[in-house]
Write a protein that holds these residues in place. Structure first.
Motif, PDB file in Angstrom:
ATOM      1  N   PRO A  17       0.820  -1.224   0.000  1.00  0.00           N
ATOM      2  CA  PRO A  17       0.000   0.000   0.000  1.00  0.00           C
ATOM      3  C   PRO A  17       0.849   1.268   0.000  1.00  0.00           C
ATOM      4  CG  PRO A  17      -0.862  -1.581   1.580  1.00  0.00           C
ATOM      5  CD  PRO A  17       0.464  -2.113   1.125  1.00  0.00           C
ATOM      6  N   ALA A  18       1.988   1.247   0.708  1.00  0.00           N
ATOM      7  CA  ALA A  18       2.851   2.433   0.746  1.00  0.00           C
ATOM      8  C   ALA A  18       3.437   2.727  -0.627  1.00  0.00           C
ATOM      9  CB  ALA A  18       3.966   2.240   1.770  1.00  0.00           C
ATOM     10  N   VAL A  19       3.833   1.691  -1.353  1.00  0.00           N
ATOM     11  CA  VAL A  19       4.387   1.887  -2.696  1.00  0.00           C
ATOM     12  C   VAL A  19       3.331   2.470  -3.628  1.00  0.00           C
ATOM     13  CG1 VAL A  19       5.264   0.686  -4.740  1.00  0.00           C
ATOM     14  CG2 VAL A  19       6.170   0.115  -2.487  1.00  0.00           C
ATOM     15  N   LEU A  20       2.101   1.966  -3.541  1.00  0.00           N
ATOM     16  CA  LEU A  20       1.037   2.467  -4.408  1.00  0.00           C
ATOM     17  C   LEU A  20       0.699   3.922  -4.080  1.00  0.00           C
ATOM     18  CD1 LEU A  20      -1.273  -0.683  -4.441  1.00  0.00           C
ATOM     19  CD2 LEU A  20       0.209   0.118  -6.287  1.00  0.00           C
ATOM     20  N   ALA A  21       0.648   4.244  -2.800  1.00  0.00           N
ATOM     21  CA  ALA A  21       0.386   5.632  -2.418  1.00  0.00           C
ATOM     22  C   ALA A  21       1.518   6.539  -2.886  1.00  0.00           C
ATOM     23  CB  ALA A  21       0.223   5.733  -0.896  1.00  0.00           C
ATOM     24  N   ALA A  22       2.759   6.066  -2.751  1.00  0.00           N
ATOM     25  CA  ALA A  22       3.906   6.858  -3.196  1.00  0.00           C
ATOM     26  C   ALA A  22       3.876   7.071  -4.702  1.00  0.00           C
ATOM     27  CB  ALA A  22       5.201   6.174  -2.777  1.00  0.00           C
ATOM     28  N   ALA A  23       3.410   6.075  -5.469  1.00  0.00           N
ATOM     29  CA  ALA A  23       3.320   6.229  -6.926  1.00  0.00           C
ATOM     30  C   ALA A  23       2.431   7.413  -7.278  1.00  0.00           C
ATOM     31  CB  ALA A  23       2.781   4.945  -7.551  1.00  0.00           C
ATOM     32  N   PHE A  24       1.312   7.539  -6.580  1.00  0.00           N
ATOM     33  CA  PHE A  24       0.400   8.653  -6.844  1.00  0.00           C
ATOM     34  C   PHE A  24       1.035   9.990  -6.461  1.00  0.00           C
ATOM     35  CE2 PHE A  24      -2.768  11.640  -5.184  1.00  0.00           C
ATOM     36  CZ  PHE A  24      -3.542  11.832  -6.318  1.00  0.00           C
ATOM     37  N   VAL A  25       1.595  10.074  -5.258  1.00  0.00           N
ATOM     38  CA  VAL A  25       2.143  11.340  -4.778  1.00  0.00           C
ATOM     39  C   VAL A  25       3.350  11.762  -5.606  1.00  0.00           C
ATOM     40  CG1 VAL A  25       3.188  12.538  -2.826  1.00  0.00           C
ATOM     41  CG2 VAL A  25       1.291  10.951  -2.444  1.00  0.00           C
ATOM     42  N   LEU A  26       4.253  10.825  -5.896  1.00  0.00           N
ATOM     43  CA  LEU A  26       5.439  11.172  -6.673  1.00  0.00           C
ATOM     44  C   LEU A  26       5.070  11.501  -8.121  1.00  0.00           C
ATOM     45  CD1 LEU A  26       8.000   8.560  -5.313  1.00  0.00           C
ATOM     46  CD2 LEU A  26       7.784  10.973  -4.701  1.00  0.00           C
ATOM     47  N   GLY A  27       4.031  10.846  -8.655  1.00  0.00           N
ATOM     48  CA  GLY A  27       3.556  11.222  -9.985  1.00  0.00           C
ATOM     49  C   GLY A  27       3.073  12.660 -10.013  1.00  0.00           C
ATOM     50  N   ALA A  28       2.340  13.056  -8.968  1.00  0.00           N
ATOM     51  CA  ALA A  28       1.802  14.422  -8.907  1.00  0.00           C
ATOM     52  C   ALA A  28       2.910  15.443  -8.663  1.00  0.00           C
ATOM     53  CB  ALA A  28       0.746  14.519  -7.807  1.00  0.00           C
ATOM     54  N   THR A  29       3.767  15.201  -7.663  1.00  0.00           N
ATOM     55  CA  THR A  29       4.803  16.187  -7.344  1.00  0.00           C
ATOM     56  C   THR A  29       5.823  16.315  -8.475  1.00  0.00           C
ATOM     57  OG1 THR A  29       6.013  14.455  -6.125  1.00  0.00           O
ATOM     58  CG2 THR A  29       4.585  15.916  -4.852  1.00  0.00           C
ATOM     59  N   GLY A  30       6.181  15.203  -9.077  1.00  0.00           N
ATOM     60  CA  GLY A  30       7.114  15.280 -10.195  1.00  0.00           C
ATOM     61  C   GLY A  30       6.560  16.044 -11.374  1.00  0.00           C
ATOM     62  N   GLN A  31       5.271  15.850 -11.658  1.00  0.00           N
ATOM     63  CA  GLN A  31       4.659  16.579 -12.769  1.00  0.00           C
ATOM     64  C   GLN A  31       4.541  18.068 -12.457  1.00  0.00           C
ATOM     65  OE1 GLN A  31       4.377  15.505 -15.618  1.00  0.00           O
ATOM     66  NE2 GLN A  31       2.641  16.325 -16.749  1.00  0.00           N
ATOM     67  N   ILE A  32       4.308  18.406 -11.196  1.00  0.00           N
ATOM     68  CA  ILE A  32       4.266  19.824 -10.821  1.00  0.00           C
ATOM     69  C   ILE A  32       5.617  20.472 -11.081  1.00  0.00           C
ATOM     70  CG2 ILE A  32       4.132  21.393  -8.842  1.00  0.00           C
ATOM     71  CD1 ILE A  32       1.926  19.536  -7.728  1.00  0.00           C
ATOM     72  N   VAL A  33       6.700  19.795 -10.687  1.00  0.00           N
ATOM     73  CA  VAL A  33       8.041  20.329 -10.942  1.00  0.00           C
ATOM     74  C   VAL A  33       8.278  20.466 -12.438  1.00  0.00           C
ATOM     75  CG1 VAL A  33      10.519  19.892 -10.704  1.00  0.00           C
ATOM     76  CG2 VAL A  33       8.984  19.445  -8.784  1.00  0.00           C
ATOM     77  N   LYS A  34       7.835  19.472 -13.205  1.00  0.00           N
ATOM     78  CA  LYS A  34       8.035  19.505 -14.653  1.00  0.00           C
ATOM     79  C   LYS A  34       7.260  20.648 -15.310  1.00  0.00           C
ATOM     80  CE  LYS A  34       6.951  17.126 -18.880  1.00  0.00           C
ATOM     81  NZ  LYS A  34       6.239  18.334 -19.317  1.00  0.00           N
ATOM     82  N   LEU A  35       5.995  20.829 -14.906  1.00  0.00           N
ATOM     83  CA  LEU A  35       5.205  21.907 -15.483  1.00  0.00           C
ATOM     84  C   LEU A  35       5.808  23.271 -15.158  1.00  0.00           C
ATOM     85  CD1 LEU A  35       1.586  20.604 -14.765  1.00  0.00           C
ATOM     86  CD2 LEU A  35       2.716  20.740 -16.989  1.00  0.00           C
ATOM     87  N   CYS A  36       6.308  23.418 -13.952  1.00  0.00           N
ATOM     88  CA  CYS A  36       6.963  24.682 -13.580  1.00  0.00           C
ATOM     89  C   CYS A  36       8.253  24.879 -14.364  1.00  0.00           C
ATOM     90  CB  CYS A  36       7.240  24.713 -12.078  1.00  0.00           C
ATOM     91  SG  CYS A  36       5.752  24.900 -11.058  1.00  0.00           S
ATOM     92  N   THR A  37       8.984  23.803 -14.625  1.00  0.00           N
ATOM     93  CA  THR A  37      10.199  23.895 -15.428  1.00  0.00           C
ATOM     94  C   THR A  37       9.866  24.285 -16.862  1.00  0.00           C
ATOM     95  OG1 THR A  37      11.258  22.217 -14.045  1.00  0.00           O
ATOM     96  CG2 THR A  37      12.274  22.663 -16.174  1.00  0.00           C
TER      97      THR A  37
END
Length: 442
Positions: A349-369
């Protein structure tokens, strides 16, 4: 989990302008040329998802093959390195070739190469032969995806490019995830052995052929280029362009800061991806609604794709409220805490939750870049900066995967490596802050 690759810039930092030019989803897709180009993109990215999942299943989750961390790393490198090794050359060549013909021809060539990969898998061949065949497919895919990106301004008015690009990238990433889910579902029916893996791989041909047929409906020259570059020294042009892009990035602190933040994310998520694949293959077992094996990887990919969608919705609001630099810092802090929690818990469950959060945070960094490059880099070097961006985005990821493969135990249970991934986010945060101090001093 991997995030979507570099795209033409999304101006999340200019909400007022973007808002005044919004068409909305319904009116946007009524634009005939855009609707047709989106159909080509969706068929293409669905095929990408099927092929990537099928190859992953053949290499890592095939009972007739035993994959170690280095084999997994090699498979990921095959899928991603063409984006950096071929991407800059694709950009140069797409400024000379009719893009309609590129989309048609490259998709047809890719269909043939997919059949070759399926034949290699069916024969039970492993090692360089399989990787080289898959590398050819990924390389041709890079031409297709680059062609789709540079063709967009020819089918939608420039004042609507931000909205069209955001929609295309977000839904395109979702189509890749759906393609992967289709491959995983089909694999459950036809079996996980070499024969089943070959059948699943072959299904990706349908997406390529459909994309080629849809692209053929454009008239010649409708997707550009408007003018052709007479300079035939493509390799020299590309190498000079990367050097120019590096100098322009270093000379613009806000762009350099965003690049460093994005590089930290890509290094960190590369480590996490490698360990996730090994954990689902060798450590995790089915538990309630959570599945181990390739089905579990499919769940993680879908959650990461959902994170991308959430990022597209909340990134503009965050930038309006906090500004782009603070938005990046918030995303890095959340990603750091997520990695630390994952290292401490290290459960399915922790890995699946991390997949969602890291997908969102990484995309936020990418969009800002993306927005930093668009708004801060000079128009005369914009293409060269994005070529460098492409290299940073994918090479950093592949290097992190390779390092994790060398350091990880075969079953992927390495909490200390996940803690190291969290430390990379901290380094990215510090580097971003240091570069932004340069901005304030200038």
């Amino acid at each position: 989990m991997p995030t979507s690759g570099p795209t033409p810039p999304v101006a999340v930092g200019t909400p007022a302008t973007a808002k005044s030019e919004r068409l909305g989803f319904v009116r946007l897709v009524r634009t005939r040329g855009l609707r047709r180009l989106l159909a080509v993109r969706f068929a293409t990215q669905w095929a990408d998802g099927v092929f990537q999942a099928a190859l992953g299943g053949a290499v890592l989750f095939n009972p007739e093959r035993q994959a170690d961390p280095l084999a997994v790393a090699a498979g990921l490198a095959v899928l991603l390195l063409p984006y950096s090794l071929i991407g800059p050359f694709a950009g140069a060549l797409l400024d000379r070739w009719d893009r309609k013909r590129v989309l048609m021809g490259a998709n047809l060539v890719r269909a043939v190469l997919i059949v070759v990969v399926a034949a290699v898998v069916f024969a039970g061949i492993t090692g360089p032969a399989l990787y080289l065949a898959a590398l050819a497919v990924a390389g041709v895919s890079r031409f297709v995806n680059s062609g789709l990106s540079v063709a967009l301004p020819h089918v939608v008015e420039r004042r609507h490019l931000v909205e069209a690009n955001t929609f295309a990238v977000t839904v395109g990433a979702a189509m890749t995830a759906i393609g992967g889910a289709c491959a995983i579902g089909l694999r459950e029916i036809v079996g996980p052995d070499d024969t089943g893996s070959a059948i699943t791989t072959t299904v990706a041909v349908a997406g390529s052929l459909l994309a080629a047929a849809l692209a053929s409906r454009f008239r010649r020259g409708a997707l550009g280029p408007d003018r052709t570059d007479p300079d035939r020294r493509t390799a020299v042009t590309v190498l000079h362009g990367l050097a120019d892009g590096a100098r322009a990035t270093a000379a613009t602190p806000s762009v350099a800061a965003s690049f460093l933040a994005l590089a930290a994310h890509r290094f960190s998520v590369g480590i996490t991806t490698l360990l996730t694949l090994l954990l689902f293959r060798y450590s995790f077992i089915d538990s309630g609604p959570f599945r181990a094996g390739l089905a579990g990887i499919g769940e993680a990919v879908l959650l990461a794709a959902a994170g991308l969608g959430v990022a597209a919705l909340i990134a503009p609001w965050m930038v309006r409220r906090w500004g782009r630099p603070r938005t990046i810092r918030v995303a890095l802090i959340v990603a750091t805490l997520t990695q630390l929690a994952l290292a401490a818990l290290l459960s399915m469950p922790a890995v699946l939750a991390a997949a969602f959060v890291l997908g969102a945070t990484g995309q936020i960094v990418k969009l800002c870049t993306d927005a930093a490059v668009q708004s801060e880099a000079g128009d005369g070097v914009l293409g060269r900066v994005f070529a460098l961006y492409d290299v940073v985005f994918n090479v950093g990821y592949v290097l992190a995967v390779a390092a994790a493969a060398l350091l990880s135990p075969p079953n992927g249970y390495a909490p200390w490596l996940l803690a190291a991934a969290a430390a990379l986010y901290v380094l990215g945060l510090l580097a971003h802050d240091q570069q932004m101090r340069r901005t304030r001093r200038t």
